[in-house]
Design a protein around this motif. Structure first.
Motif, PDB file in Angstrom:
ATOM      1  N   GLN A  82      49.136  42.812  43.795  1.00  0.00           N
ATOM      2  CA  GLN A  82      49.355  41.656  43.329  1.00  0.00           C
ATOM      3  C   GLN A  82      47.972  40.843  42.939  1.00  0.00           C
ATOM      4  O   GLN A  82      48.122  39.723  41.942  1.00  0.00           O
ATOM      5  CB  GLN A  82      50.289  40.405  43.889  1.00  0.00           C
ATOM      6  N   ILE A  83      47.241  41.202  43.379  1.00  0.00           N
ATOM      7  CA  ILE A  83      45.632  40.323  43.052  1.00  0.00           C
ATOM      8  C   ILE A  83      44.877  41.312  41.937  1.00  0.00           C
ATOM      9  O   ILE A  83      44.619  42.323  42.488  1.00  0.00           O
ATOM     10  CB  ILE A  83      45.007  39.897  44.228  1.00  0.00           C
ATOM     11  N   LEU A  84      44.635  40.870  40.733  1.00  0.00           N
ATOM     12  CA  LEU A  84      44.172  41.758  40.060  1.00  0.00           C
ATOM     13  C   LEU A  84      42.846  41.088  39.367  1.00  0.00           C
ATOM     14  O   LEU A  84      42.683  41.021  38.244  1.00  0.00           O
ATOM     15  CB  LEU A  84      44.849  41.981  38.778  1.00  0.00           C
ATOM     16  N   PHE A  85      41.839  40.772  40.100  1.00  0.00           N
ATOM     17  CA  PHE A  85      40.589  40.352  39.626  1.00  0.00           C
ATOM     18  C   PHE A  85      39.297  40.934  40.632  1.00  0.00           C
ATOM     19  O   PHE A  85      39.802  41.327  41.704  1.00  0.00           O
ATOM     20  CB  PHE A  85      40.545  38.795  39.856  1.00  0.00           C
ATOM     21  N   PRO A  86      38.030  41.072  39.911  1.00  0.00           N
ATOM     22  CA  PRO A  86      37.290  41.745  40.699  1.00  0.00           C
ATOM     23  C   PRO A  86      36.720  41.514  42.298  1.00  0.00           C
ATOM     24  O   PRO A  86      36.218  42.143  42.977  1.00  0.00           O
ATOM     25  CB  PRO A  86      35.749  41.396  39.834  1.00  0.00           C
ATOM     26  N   GLY A  87      36.987  40.233  42.665  1.00  0.00           N
ATOM     27  CA  GLY A  87      36.827  39.526  43.817  1.00  0.00           C
ATOM     28  C   GLY A  87      37.968  40.006  44.945  1.00  0.00           C
ATOM     29  O   GLY A  87      38.024  39.489  46.062  1.00  0.00           O
ATOM     30  N   LYS A  88      39.055  40.604  44.630  1.00  0.00           N
ATOM     31  CA  LYS A  88      40.205  40.766  45.541  1.00  0.00           C
ATOM     32  C   LYS A  88      39.891  41.388  46.829  1.00  0.00           C
ATOM     33  O   LYS A  88      40.383  41.132  47.930  1.00  0.00           O
ATOM     34  CB  LYS A  88      41.364  41.484  44.885  1.00  0.00           C
ATOM     35  N   ASN A  89      38.884  42.251  46.838  1.00  0.00           N
ATOM     36  CA  ASN A  89      38.390  43.026  48.348  1.00  0.00           C
ATOM     37  C   ASN A  89      37.791  41.992  49.064  1.00  0.00           C
ATOM     38  O   ASN A  89      38.049  41.732  50.345  1.00  0.00           O
ATOM     39  CB  ASN A  89      37.353  44.023  47.976  1.00  0.00           C
ATOM     40  N   ALA A  90      36.890  41.114  48.698  1.00  0.00           N
ATOM     41  CA  ALA A  90      36.365  40.069  49.360  1.00  0.00           C
ATOM     42  C   ALA A  90      37.672  39.074  50.022  1.00  0.00           C
ATOM     43  O   ALA A  90      37.310  38.687  51.104  1.00  0.00           O
ATOM     44  CB  ALA A  90      35.588  39.182  48.565  1.00  0.00           C
ATOM     45  N   VAL A  91      38.706  38.710  49.231  1.00  0.00           N
ATOM     46  CA  VAL A  91      39.800  37.753  49.633  1.00  0.00           C
ATOM     47  C   VAL A  91      40.598  38.420  50.522  1.00  0.00           C
ATOM     48  O   VAL A  91      40.812  37.948  51.764  1.00  0.00           O
ATOM     49  CB  VAL A  91      40.721  37.369  48.305  1.00  0.00           C
ATOM     50  N   MET A  92      40.733  39.895  50.376  1.00  0.00           N
ATOM     51  CA  MET A  92      41.157  40.672  51.405  1.00  0.00           C
ATOM     52  C   MET A  92      40.633  40.897  52.764  1.00  0.00           C
ATOM     53  O   MET A  92      41.064  40.630  53.795  1.00  0.00           O
ATOM     54  CB  MET A  92      41.840  42.065  51.149  1.00  0.00           C
ATOM     55  N   GLN A  93      39.445  40.715  52.796  1.00  0.00           N
ATOM     56  CA  GLN A  93      38.423  40.985  53.707  1.00  0.00           C
ATOM     57  C   GLN A  93      38.460  39.587  54.791  1.00  0.00           C
ATOM     58  O   GLN A  93      38.450  39.719  55.858  1.00  0.00           O
ATOM     59  CB  GLN A  93      36.796  41.236  53.303  1.00  0.00           C
ATOM     60  N   ALA A  94      38.509  38.527  53.867  1.00  0.00           N
ATOM     61  CA  ALA A  94      38.676  37.129  54.538  1.00  0.00           C
ATOM     62  C   ALA A  94      40.029  37.018  55.145  1.00  0.00           C
ATOM     63  O   ALA A  94      39.887  36.554  56.283  1.00  0.00           O
ATOM     64  CB  ALA A  94      38.523  36.127  53.443  1.00  0.00           C
ATOM     65  N   VAL A  95      41.044  37.402  54.684  1.00  0.00           N
ATOM     66  CA  VAL A  95      42.430  37.628  55.241  1.00  0.00           C
ATOM     67  C   VAL A  95      42.354  38.455  56.545  1.00  0.00           C
ATOM     68  O   VAL A  95      42.694  38.016  57.615  1.00  0.00           O
ATOM     69  CB  VAL A  95      43.452  38.041  54.216  1.00  0.00           C
ATOM     70  N   ILE A  96      41.581  39.609  56.547  1.00  0.00           N
ATOM     71  CA  ILE A  96      41.598  40.565  57.763  1.00  0.00           C
ATOM     72  C   ILE A  96      40.720  39.818  58.830  1.00  0.00           C
ATOM     73  O   ILE A  96      41.105  39.773  59.883  1.00  0.00           O
ATOM     74  CB  ILE A  96      40.919  41.723  57.194  1.00  0.00           C
ATOM     75  N   SER A  97      39.531  39.180  58.453  1.00  0.00           N
ATOM     76  CA  SER A  97      38.852  38.211  59.368  1.00  0.00           C
ATOM     77  C   SER A  97      39.526  37.217  60.145  1.00  0.00           C
ATOM     78  O   SER A  97      39.505  37.221  61.405  1.00  0.00           O
ATOM     79  CB  SER A  97      37.699  37.758  58.688  1.00  0.00           C
ATOM     80  N   ALA A  98      40.402  36.656  59.466  1.00  0.00           N
ATOM     81  CA  ALA A  98      41.141  35.566  60.007  1.00  0.00           C
ATOM     82  C   ALA A  98      42.388  36.287  60.746  1.00  0.00           C
ATOM     83  O   ALA A  98      42.446  35.632  61.943  1.00  0.00           O
ATOM     84  CB  ALA A  98      41.977  34.842  59.015  1.00  0.00           C
ATOM     85  N   TYR A  99      42.877  37.327  60.542  1.00  0.00           N
ATOM     86  CA  TYR A  99      43.922  37.879  61.146  1.00  0.00           C
ATOM     87  C   TYR A  99      43.276  38.402  62.532  1.00  0.00           C
ATOM     88  O   TYR A  99      43.587  38.120  63.800  1.00  0.00           O
ATOM     89  CB  TYR A  99      44.374  39.142  60.369  1.00  0.00           C
ATOM     90  N   ARG A 100      42.056  39.098  62.597  1.00  0.00           N
ATOM     91  CA  ARG A 100      41.458  39.610  63.585  1.00  0.00           C
ATOM     92  C   ARG A 100      40.938  38.380  64.685  1.00  0.00           C
ATOM     93  O   ARG A 100      41.194  38.565  65.860  1.00  0.00           O
ATOM     94  CB  ARG A 100      40.081  40.009  63.230  1.00  0.00           C
TER      95      ARG A 100
END
Length: 114
Positions: A82-100
């Motif tokens: 559902q996220i379709l822009f070039p920076g989505k991997n960074a957004v996902m990495q920030a979520v992963i970091s918060a989760y960890r």
């Protein structure tokens, strides 16, 4: 501590946008802030450090009410679709970091109690 926040934690994660993308030129780093209910392992609030309120609201809506008791993969799959822009991997990495950060803290507390 009020009963309203007794079973909640605030966690955050950060990631750098890829160099060469337009979002890197304006922002460089994305932050993800989550409020998680520790009893239900549910995200009850989410916020991002995007300049655009539309982006903040959309991504936060993807995360709020998501359960984390089965890990973060289902949430990441949803974000991937559902996220379709070039920076989505960074957004996902920030979520992963918060989760960890959340999981490490919860595991540390559980270890200290036993």
């Amino acid at each position: 501590m009020s009963n309203e926040v007794k079973d909640q934690v605030l966690t955050a994660g950060f990631a750098q946008f890829p160099k060469g993308t337009s979002v890197f030129e304006t922002q460089k780093v994305i932050g993800c802030i989550l409020v998680i209910n520790t009893k239900t392992e549910t995200i009850i609030e989410a916020n991002f450090t995007f300049i655009s309120e539309t982006t903040n609201k959309f991504i936060a809506a993807l995360l709020v009410d998501e359960k984390l008791d089965n890990g973060i993969e289902p949430l990441l799959n949803k974000m991937e679709k559902q996220i379709l822009f070039p920076g989505k991997n960074a957004v996902m990495q920030a979520v992963i970091s918060a989760y960890r950060n959340y999981k490490e803290e919860i595991i540390d507390k559980a270890t200290q109690k036993s």
